[in-house]
Scaffold this motif. Sequence first.
Motif, PDB file in Angstrom:
ATOM      1  N   GLU A 173     -13.658   9.317  12.493  1.00  0.00           N
ATOM      2  CA  GLU A 173     -13.252  10.434  13.506  1.00  0.00           C
ATOM      3  C   GLU A 173     -11.380  10.195  13.120  1.00  0.00           C
ATOM      4  O   GLU A 173     -10.828  11.391  13.007  1.00  0.00           O
ATOM      5  N   HIS A 174     -11.086   9.060  12.445  1.00  0.00           N
ATOM      6  CA  HIS A 174      -9.580   9.024  12.269  1.00  0.00           C
ATOM      7  C   HIS A 174      -9.331   8.996  10.739  1.00  0.00           C
ATOM      8  O   HIS A 174      -8.320   9.257  10.247  1.00  0.00           O
ATOM      9  N   GLY A 175     -10.402   8.930   9.787  1.00  0.00           N
ATOM     10  CA  GLY A 175     -10.131   8.589   8.387  1.00  0.00           C
ATOM     11  C   GLY A 175      -9.171   7.691   7.826  1.00  0.00           C
ATOM     12  O   GLY A 175      -9.045   6.567   8.361  1.00  0.00           O
ATOM     13  N   TRP A 176      -8.430   8.253   6.959  1.00  0.00           N
ATOM     14  CA  TRP A 176      -7.405   7.365   6.145  1.00  0.00           C
ATOM     15  C   TRP A 176      -6.290   7.457   7.167  1.00  0.00           C
ATOM     16  O   TRP A 176      -5.584   8.346   7.532  1.00  0.00           O
ATOM     17  N   THR A 177      -5.682   6.117   7.151  1.00  0.00           N
ATOM     18  CA  THR A 177      -4.328   6.070   8.289  1.00  0.00           C
ATOM     19  C   THR A 177      -3.258   5.496   7.401  1.00  0.00           C
ATOM     20  O   THR A 177      -3.434   4.259   6.688  1.00  0.00           O
ATOM     21  N   LEU A 178      -1.983   5.836   7.394  1.00  0.00           N
ATOM     22  CA  LEU A 178      -1.063   5.294   6.853  1.00  0.00           C
ATOM     23  C   LEU A 178      -0.463   4.153   7.474  1.00  0.00           C
ATOM     24  O   LEU A 178      -0.165   4.278   8.690  1.00  0.00           O
ATOM     25  N   ILE A 179      -0.658   2.927   6.962  1.00  0.00           N
ATOM     26  CA  ILE A 179      -0.230   1.928   7.506  1.00  0.00           C
ATOM     27  C   ILE A 179       1.216   1.385   7.168  1.00  0.00           C
ATOM     28  O   ILE A 179       2.127   1.105   8.176  1.00  0.00           O
ATOM     29  N   ALA A 180       1.703   1.667   6.140  1.00  0.00           N
ATOM     30  CA  ALA A 180       3.276   1.404   5.818  1.00  0.00           C
ATOM     31  C   ALA A 180       3.507   2.451   4.531  1.00  0.00           C
ATOM     32  O   ALA A 180       2.603   2.588   3.658  1.00  0.00           O
ATOM     33  N   LYS A 181       4.654   2.784   4.498  1.00  0.00           N
ATOM     34  CA  LYS A 181       5.282   3.388   3.418  1.00  0.00           C
ATOM     35  C   LYS A 181       6.840   2.880   3.186  1.00  0.00           C
ATOM     36  O   LYS A 181       7.473   2.885   4.131  1.00  0.00           O
ATOM     37  N   GLU A 182       6.708   1.837   2.120  1.00  0.00           N
ATOM     38  CA  GLU A 182       8.247   1.306   1.998  1.00  0.00           C
ATOM     39  C   GLU A 182       8.932   1.841   0.580  1.00  0.00           C
ATOM     40  O   GLU A 182       8.169   2.097  -0.399  1.00  0.00           O
ATOM     41  N   THR A 183      10.189   2.283   0.844  1.00  0.00           N
ATOM     42  CA  THR A 183      11.047   2.476  -0.243  1.00  0.00           C
ATOM     43  C   THR A 183      12.365   1.561  -0.339  1.00  0.00           C
ATOM     44  O   THR A 183      12.876   1.731   0.787  1.00  0.00           O
ATOM     45  N   ASP A 184      12.298   0.644  -1.166  1.00  0.00           N
ATOM     46  CA  ASP A 184      13.847  -0.249  -1.054  1.00  0.00           C
ATOM     47  C   ASP A 184      14.095  -0.435  -2.433  1.00  0.00           C
ATOM     48  O   ASP A 184      13.371  -0.594  -3.488  1.00  0.00           O
ATOM     49  N   GLU A 185      15.378  -0.611  -2.430  1.00  0.00           N
ATOM     50  CA  GLU A 185      16.319  -0.847  -3.562  1.00  0.00           C
ATOM     51  C   GLU A 185      16.111  -2.495  -4.081  1.00  0.00           C
ATOM     52  O   GLU A 185      16.670  -2.803  -5.167  1.00  0.00           O
ATOM     53  N   ASN A 186      15.483  -3.170  -3.142  1.00  0.00           N
ATOM     54  CA  ASN A 186      15.543  -4.563  -3.444  1.00  0.00           C
ATOM     55  C   ASN A 186      14.368  -5.152  -4.068  1.00  0.00           C
ATOM     56  O   ASN A 186      14.120  -6.432  -4.100  1.00  0.00           O
TER      57      ASN A 186
END
Length: 132
Positions: A65-78
């Motif tokens: 029903e829900h398929g793939w879910t984005l859990i986190a998307k992180e972009t960081d300079e550190n």
Amino acid sequence: MISSLPNRPLYEQEADTLTEEGPIDLVAPGSPESVQEDEGGTQRIHDLLIFIDETVAALAYTDEEHGWTLIAKETDENDDTYELAHDQLLEYRGYDGLDRKEALKRAVIKLYGLPEEAIEANPEELASLGEE
């Protein structure tokens, strides 16, 4: 990106092809539990870490029903984008007790059928095992 994934866990070959087109640099399962056998005995990937330039996304397959879910998307300079995204995926799946580095190594070993002693290898040695 998520909309282009099939509404089911991925086969190993499908995950491998994600890096062939577009900007994706690396795709890896998030933990040993991310790789599960289906009814026919074929390994399927239920969680993905996707590396694109300085961004790391964590995806989880939930259900039809829900398929793939984005859990986190992180972009960081550190340089801690991987840690942030991976920790969120492990927490989402309830694998809080797993060491991140150990989880990734065991997932890769399980997916690619590498020998158990590969768990002691550093990442460079792991990469060379697949080249032999």
